[in-house]
Structure formats: structure tokens, C-alpha cells
Design a protein around this motif. Structure first.
Motif, PDB file in Angstrom:
ATOM      1  N   GLN A  10       2.361  10.750   3.758  1.00 28.34           N
ATOM      2  CA  GLN A  10       2.426  11.243   2.386  1.00 28.34           C
ATOM      3  C   GLN A  10       3.771  11.903   2.110  1.00 28.34           C
ATOM      4  O   GLN A  10       4.260  12.709   2.900  1.00 28.34           O
TER       5      GLN A  10
ATOM      6  N   LYS B 255      -3.986  10.478  -4.030  1.00 32.16           N
ATOM      7  CA  LYS B 255      -5.300   9.958  -3.645  1.00 32.16           C
ATOM      8  C   LYS B 255      -5.424   8.448  -3.879  1.00 32.16           C
ATOM      9  O   LYS B 255      -6.413   7.841  -3.460  1.00 32.16           O
ATOM     10  N   LEU B 256      -4.428   7.858  -4.541  1.00 41.48           N
ATOM     11  CA  LEU B 256      -4.489   6.425  -4.820  1.00 41.48           C
ATOM     12  C   LEU B 256      -4.062   5.626  -3.594  1.00 41.48           C
ATOM     13  O   LEU B 256      -3.263   6.076  -2.798  1.00 41.48           O
ATOM     14  N   PRO B 257      -4.574   4.417  -3.450  1.00 40.72           N
ATOM     15  CA  PRO B 257      -4.246   3.580  -2.282  1.00 40.72           C
ATOM     16  C   PRO B 257      -2.829   2.994  -2.372  1.00 40.72           C
ATOM     17  O   PRO B 257      -2.244   2.926  -3.404  1.00 40.72           O
TER      18      PRO B 257
ATOM     19  N   PRO C 174       0.836  -1.208   0.000  1.00 39.39           N
ATOM     20  CA  PRO C 174       0.000   0.000   0.000  1.00 39.39           C
ATOM     21  C   PRO C 174       0.869   1.255   0.000  1.00 39.39           C
ATOM     22  O   PRO C 174       2.020   1.225   0.444  1.00 39.39           O
TER      23      PRO C 174
ATOM     24  N   ASN D  89       4.546   8.836  -2.436  1.00 44.09           N
ATOM     25  CA  ASN D  89       4.135   7.910  -1.374  1.00 44.09           C
ATOM     26  C   ASN D  89       4.804   6.540  -1.472  1.00 44.09           C
ATOM     27  O   ASN D  89       4.200   5.504  -1.171  1.00 44.09           O
TER      28      ASN D  89
END
Length: 202
Positions: A40, A200-202, A35, A175
Motif C-alpha cells: 500500500q 480498499k479497492l482491488p 491489480p 496503490n
């Protein structure tokens, strides 16, 4: 020397129409199955010997920092694969400046010394001399250069570079998971938009 991304040239192009959709494999690459980092971050992989990194550091890094999503940290990772042994010297030099808290002051001076004055740092003794000439205490340098903190940072940067699979710099990873494909971008503003999208992506 491995191929360098022509990011500086790309960022000089006019702003394209707003990108309504970014695509994996076109605009970014997923470099990890884990993940995205909970903390961030936007990490710049760079080399002091890379001319495009020199341009990027002067013209675009300040803008990138100013336009990151709220709460996102900017980090840097010096790569060793440019300059061979000199690349290793400068990776340690960067780690030392980070440990001493003088990167913001010394980074532009080092870039200018290499690209404007065409100097090549081939030993830590040369790095020490340059740091001392620019205000770093010699004893603090010596105590820090081979410290556990610096050794760990050098090893961490090397592993991060290997794990990322990058072959050119400057490169931006969001990230710890999403590598921006610089060649797909038509403007700096598009990069900022992509950073927000990837965040915003996992």
C-alpha cells in the motif's frame, strides 16, 4: 507550462458533508488495468517549481502522512514537465537527496529558495553548491549524482509520470492505480476519506 491543479485553493474550502460514495471518473481515475499494488502506498507527484506543491508540502503533507491508513507508505515522485530543462535538473536533485537520505532536511529549503527567493537552479553545479552550503559533503554529492541508483530513480520517476497520464501537480496516486481527481474535493478531510476508500479497492 502545463496547467497546475488548484489544489491549495480547494483545500481551504469548508468541510463538506461526509461523502457516502465516491465515484470513478468523478472523484478518481483508474490509471492501470493491473491489480492495485500489494504494498500500500500514496505517491505524491510534485515539482519544486510548482507553487501549489510548495503550499501543499508545508500545510498538508504532514497531515496526509499522519492520517494514512495503517501500513500505507508515503512516497514522492518529482516530475520534469514543469520548468523544462530546470525540471530535469530538479528531478535529479530530488533523486540525489533521496539517495543521500537528506530529503526531509533539504526539501523545505529548496522550496523556499525557489518560491521565496525566486531562484532557478539551471545546472547540477548550482544544485551541488546549494547542497554543500546546507551540509552535504561535496565528494558524496559527486559520487551520488551520476550513480546507478540515482540514474535508475530518475528513469523510474519519468516512466511513472508518463504512465500516470497526469498533466498537473500536486497529484496523489493510491496503490499505483487510482489517481485522485483533486478538483472534485471540497476539503482536505474529504481527501483523507477518499484515500481510505481507494485503499480498499482491488
Amino acid at each position: 507550462m502545463r496547467k497546475l491543479w488548484m489544489l491549495a485553493a480547494l483545500l481551504l474550502l469548508p468541510l463538506a458533508a461526509n461523502a457516502s460514495e465516491f465515484r470513478e471518473g468523478v472523484n478518481y481515475t483508474v490509471i492501470s488495468s493491473a491489480p492495485a499494488s500489494v504494498k500500500q502506498n500514496a505517491t505524491e507527484f510534485f515539482s519544486y517549481y510548482c507553487p501549489h506543491c510548495f503550499v501543499f508540502s508545508k500545510k498538508y503533507i504532514p497531515q496526509l502522512k499522519a492520517n494514512l491508513p495503517a501500513g500505507m507508505e508515503f512516497k514522492q515522485n518529482h516530475v520534469e514537465f514543469i520548468g523544462r530543462e530546470m525540471g530535469k535538473v530538479m528531478s535529479r536533485a530530488f533523486a540525489i537527496s533521496e539517495a543521500l537520505g537528506v530529503t526531509e532536511k533539504l526539501e523545505p529549503l529548496i522550496f523556499a529558495e525557489i518560491h521565496d527567493k525566486h531562484r532557478r537552479f539551471q545546472s547540477m553545479e548550482e544544485v551541488k553548491q546549494f547542497y554543500v552550503e546546507n551540509g552535504v559533503d561535496a565528494k558524496k554529492f559527486e559520487a551520488t549524482a551520476g550513480s546507478f541508483v540515482v540514474n535508475s530513480m530518475v528513469d523510474s520517476m519519468r516512466r511513472a509520470t508518463e504512465n500516470s497520464g497526469i498533466q498537473g501537480v500536486p497529484a496523489i496516486i493510491i496503490n499505483d492505480k487510482y489517481l485522485i481527481k483533486n478538483e472534485s474535493l471540497k476539503s482536505f478531510e474529504e481527501m483523507i476519506e477518499l484515500v481510505g476508500f481507494l485503499n480498499k479497492l482491488p
